[in-house]
Write a protein that holds these residues in place. Structure first.
Motif, PDB file in Angstrom:
ATOM      1  N   LEU A 177      50.091 -17.223  34.025  1.00 34.08           N
ATOM      2  CA  LEU A 177      48.796 -17.084  34.677  1.00 34.08           C
ATOM      3  C   LEU A 177      47.709 -16.535  33.758  1.00 34.08           C
ATOM      4  CD1 LEU A 177      50.055 -15.838  38.139  1.00 34.08           C
ATOM      5  CD2 LEU A 177      48.755 -17.923  37.742  1.00 34.08           C
ATOM      6  N   GLY A 178      47.992 -16.402  32.477  1.00 32.14           N
ATOM      7  CA  GLY A 178      46.961 -15.966  31.548  1.00 32.14           C
ATOM      8  C   GLY A 178      45.780 -16.926  31.581  1.00 32.14           C
ATOM      9  N   PRO A 179      44.553 -16.414  31.662  1.00 29.65           N
ATOM     10  CA  PRO A 179      43.411 -17.289  31.915  1.00 29.65           C
ATOM     11  C   PRO A 179      42.891 -18.063  30.716  1.00 29.65           C
ATOM     12  CG  PRO A 179      42.681 -15.014  31.785  1.00 29.65           C
ATOM     13  CD  PRO A 179      44.178 -14.982  31.719  1.00 29.65           C
ATOM     14  N   VAL A 180      43.173 -17.637  29.490  1.00 30.94           N
ATOM     15  CA  VAL A 180      42.559 -18.273  28.325  1.00 30.94           C
ATOM     16  C   VAL A 180      43.614 -18.802  27.348  1.00 30.94           C
ATOM     17  CG1 VAL A 180      41.003 -17.972  26.371  1.00 30.94           C
ATOM     18  CG2 VAL A 180      40.497 -16.832  28.543  1.00 30.94           C
ATOM     19  N   ARG A 181      44.404 -17.904  26.783  1.00 31.50           N
ATOM     20  CA  ARG A 181      45.330 -18.323  25.733  1.00 31.50           C
ATOM     21  C   ARG A 181      46.459 -19.198  26.274  1.00 31.50           C
ATOM     22  NH1 ARG A 181      47.048 -13.431  21.928  1.00 31.50           N
ATOM     23  NH2 ARG A 181      47.583 -12.458  23.919  1.00 31.50           N
ATOM     24  N   THR A 182      46.927 -18.898  27.475  1.00 35.47           N
ATOM     25  CA  THR A 182      48.024 -19.693  28.035  1.00 35.47           C
ATOM     26  C   THR A 182      47.625 -21.147  28.264  1.00 35.47           C
ATOM     27  OG1 THR A 182      49.065 -17.750  29.036  1.00 35.47           O
ATOM     28  CG2 THR A 182      49.601 -19.891  29.999  1.00 35.47           C
ATOM     29  N   PRO A 183      46.476 -21.444  28.894  1.00 38.91           N
ATOM     30  CA  PRO A 183      46.078 -22.848  29.013  1.00 38.91           C
ATOM     31  C   PRO A 183      45.919 -23.550  27.669  1.00 38.91           C
ATOM     32  CG  PRO A 183      44.859 -21.523  30.583  1.00 38.91           C
ATOM     33  CD  PRO A 183      45.605 -20.561  29.689  1.00 38.91           C
ATOM     34  N   ARG A 184      45.379 -22.847  26.681  1.00 36.59           N
ATOM     35  CA  ARG A 184      45.211 -23.464  25.363  1.00 36.59           C
ATOM     36  C   ARG A 184      46.561 -23.772  24.722  1.00 36.59           C
ATOM     37  NH1 ARG A 184      40.355 -19.526  23.066  1.00 36.59           N
ATOM     38  NH2 ARG A 184      38.677 -20.401  24.358  1.00 36.59           N
ATOM     39  N   LEU A 185      47.516 -22.863  24.901  1.00 36.93           N
ATOM     40  CA  LEU A 185      48.853 -23.099  24.363  1.00 36.93           C
ATOM     41  C   LEU A 185      49.495 -24.302  25.038  1.00 36.93           C
ATOM     42  CD1 LEU A 185      50.486 -21.483  22.220  1.00 36.93           C
ATOM     43  CD2 LEU A 185      51.748 -20.472  24.125  1.00 36.93           C
ATOM     44  N   ALA A 186      49.327 -24.403  26.357  1.00 39.28           N
ATOM     45  CA  ALA A 186      49.871 -25.551  27.084  1.00 39.28           C
ATOM     46  C   ALA A 186      49.241 -26.845  26.588  1.00 39.28           C
ATOM     47  CB  ALA A 186      49.635 -25.381  28.581  1.00 39.28           C
ATOM     48  N   ALA A 187      47.923 -26.831  26.393  1.00 37.97           N
ATOM     49  CA  ALA A 187      47.239 -28.041  25.944  1.00 37.97           C
ATOM     50  C   ALA A 187      47.707 -28.471  24.563  1.00 37.97           C
ATOM     51  CB  ALA A 187      45.726 -27.810  25.950  1.00 37.97           C
ATOM     52  N   ARG A 188      48.110 -27.517  23.759  1.00 34.60           N
ATOM     53  CA  ARG A 188      48.542 -27.849  22.398  1.00 34.60           C
ATOM     54  C   ARG A 188      49.983 -28.349  22.343  1.00 34.60           C
ATOM     55  NH1 ARG A 188      48.774 -23.618  17.252  1.00 34.60           N
ATOM     56  NH2 ARG A 188      49.675 -25.102  15.750  1.00 34.60           N
ATOM     57  N   PHE A 189      50.855 -27.749  23.141  1.00 33.99           N
ATOM     58  CA  PHE A 189      52.286 -28.010  22.958  1.00 33.99           C
ATOM     59  C   PHE A 189      53.013 -28.614  24.149  1.00 33.99           C
ATOM     60  CE2 PHE A 189      51.510 -24.406  19.986  1.00 33.99           C
ATOM     61  CZ  PHE A 189      51.948 -25.007  18.809  1.00 33.99           C
ATOM     62  N   ALA A 190      52.518 -28.467  25.353  1.00 37.20           N
ATOM     63  CA  ALA A 190      53.356 -28.673  26.541  1.00 37.20           C
ATOM     64  C   ALA A 190      53.356 -30.116  27.049  1.00 37.20           C
ATOM     65  CB  ALA A 190      52.913 -27.739  27.658  1.00 37.20           C
ATOM     66  N   ASP A 191      54.461 -30.459  27.682  1.00 42.51           N
ATOM     67  CA  ASP A 191      54.573 -31.656  28.509  1.00 42.51           C
ATOM     68  C   ASP A 191      54.511 -31.300  29.991  1.00 42.51           C
ATOM     69  OD1 ASP A 191      55.323 -33.700  26.340  1.00 42.51           O
ATOM     70  OD2 ASP A 191      56.779 -32.085  26.021  1.00 42.51           O
ATOM     71  N   GLU A 192      54.746 -30.020  30.290  1.00 42.43           N
ATOM     72  CA  GLU A 192      54.693 -29.537  31.670  1.00 42.43           C
ATOM     73  C   GLU A 192      54.126 -28.129  31.673  1.00 42.43           C
ATOM     74  OE1 GLU A 192      58.376 -29.860  33.823  1.00 42.43           O
ATOM     75  OE2 GLU A 192      57.823 -28.321  35.282  1.00 42.43           O
ATOM     76  N   PHE A 193      53.317 -27.840  32.686  1.00 39.06           N
ATOM     77  CA  PHE A 193      52.778 -26.493  32.857  1.00 39.06           C
ATOM     78  C   PHE A 193      53.299 -25.933  34.174  1.00 39.06           C
ATOM     79  CE2 PHE A 193      49.756 -23.291  34.236  1.00 39.06           C
ATOM     80  CZ  PHE A 193      49.752 -22.481  33.118  1.00 39.06           C
ATOM     81  N   ASN A 194      53.926 -24.750  34.099  1.00 40.44           N
ATOM     82  CA  ASN A 194      54.562 -24.156  35.263  1.00 40.44           C
ATOM     83  C   ASN A 194      53.914 -22.834  35.629  1.00 40.44           C
ATOM     84  OD1 ASN A 194      56.928 -22.052  36.208  1.00 40.44           O
ATOM     85  ND2 ASN A 194      57.121 -24.079  37.154  1.00 40.44           N
ATOM     86  N   ILE A 195      53.708 -22.636  36.922  1.00 39.51           N
ATOM     87  CA  ILE A 195      53.178 -21.375  37.432  1.00 39.51           C
ATOM     88  C   ILE A 195      54.268 -20.697  38.266  1.00 39.51           C
ATOM     89  CG2 ILE A 195      51.455 -20.289  38.913  1.00 39.51           C
ATOM     90  CD1 ILE A 195      49.533 -22.465  38.198  1.00 39.51           C
ATOM     91  N   PRO A 196      54.684 -19.492  37.880  1.00 39.35           N
ATOM     92  CA  PRO A 196      55.743 -18.809  38.625  1.00 39.35           C
ATOM     93  C   PRO A 196      55.196 -17.919  39.731  1.00 39.35           C
ATOM     94  CG  PRO A 196      55.326 -17.652  36.570  1.00 39.35           C
ATOM     95  CD  PRO A 196      54.367 -18.810  36.621  1.00 39.35           C
TER      96      PRO A 196
END
Length: 307
Positions: A177-196
């Motif tokens: 749920l990090g508002p800035v760095r987490t979305p950017r990390l997902a955009a760079r590396f992820a195939d799926e984004f999960n919210i717990p």
């Protein structure tokens, strides 16, 4: 909507228990079996008979299942060096015939590090970014070429970048749920984004941030799978819901507010509201791993309704 079974074995489950749940997951038609990566029980439980290692478990399950996807929510970045971790995951992917999905997080539970002598470093997020770059870089390096990396926390020189996973690309999960760095990390590396374990409103806001980050990174927002992890407590009537809630030490009202609890119809309705904000996959956190009737009910009366 894909439904996946998500377990928390640090709360008390040996390998045989996890194998029974994984086989039920497969037989009942669920999409995948995932597990956490922790070495210490949380809350009031004693955690008996003790922890099981996530990737040792998945290696065993890779050989004893045939269809379901297998993975972690999330592998703790503090537990393993990224180079050996890339080798482990690639090997388990080969053992499964190409069914592994790789969730990686920074690690957060300091007490389990203290309990088992694992360093708990500062600046874990920067380490996580380097770990993702290394693991994915090793897998993506063409056979016969070398991989090097010179970061603040990790350095690799002339790695043969072997072995390769069985899949052309192991799906990578990033979450939080990090508002800035987490979305950017997902955009760079992820195939799926999960919210717990978040509300519909909080999930909608975070999915929006990730979609914006995808656009900034030059990726299509729909290139990602968007998913939620939520505790499940389903019963055919109020008495059964209450009994299952007591067993896991939770209150029905709280579970209905924060998870997927109630009758099958209530749960189907709430899953539909997550689907409306863009989720296409739900990880059902199953806390009582001995109650396989719970999984049967969800498969028959929730999964079947979702199609």
């Amino acid at each position: 909507m894909d439904l996946r079974v998500f377990t928390e074995p640090q709360q008390g489950a040996d390998y045989d228990t996890l194998l029974r749940v994984a086989k039920a997951t497969e037989e009942l038609g669920f999409d995948a079996f995932f597990r956490s990566d922790h070495y210490l029980a949380m809350g009031d439980g004693d955690g008996l008979p003790g922890p099981t290692d996530a990737w040792v478990t998945l290696a065993g399950l890779a050989r004893e299942t045939s269809r379901i996807r297998l993975g972690t929510l999330m592998t703790a970045g503090t537990f393993r060096l990224p180079g050996p971790l890339a080798i482990q995951v690639a090997q388990v992917d080969a053992m499964s015939g190409g069914r592994i999905e790789f969730g990686l997080g920074s690690g957060w539970f300091e007490e389990e590090h203290t309990a088992y002598g694992i360093p708990f470093p500062g600046d874990k997020f920067a380490r996580l970014e380097e770990q993702l770059a290394i693991v994915t870089g090793l897998w993506q390096t063409p056979a016969g070429e070398k991989f090097s990396f010179d970061g603040k926390h990790y350095r690799l020189a002339d790695s043969p970048a072997l072995p390769k996973p069985a899949q052309p690309k192991v799906p990578v999960l990033v979450g939080g749920l990090g508002p800035v760095r987490t979305p950017r990390l997902a955009a760079r590396f992820a195939d799926e984004f999960n919210i717990p374990f978040a509300s519909i409103g909080d999930s909608e806001r975070q999915f929006g941030r990730v979609r914006d980050a995808m656009a900034e990174a030059g990726r299509k927002a729909d290139d990602l799978v968007y998913s939620n992890a939520l505790v499940a407590c389903v019963g055919k009537d109020d008495a059964e819901v209450a009994r299952r809630a007591r067993t896991i030490g939770r209150e029905v009202a709280e579970l209905k507010e924060n998870g997927l609890a109630g009758s099958p119809a209530e749960v189907v309705d709430k899953i539909g509201r997550f689907q409306d904000i863009g989720a296409s996959r739900i990880y059902l956190q199953i806390l009582d791993l001995h109650d396989l009737d719970h999984l049967e009910l969800i498969a028959a009366q929730v999964q079947a309704e979702l199609g």
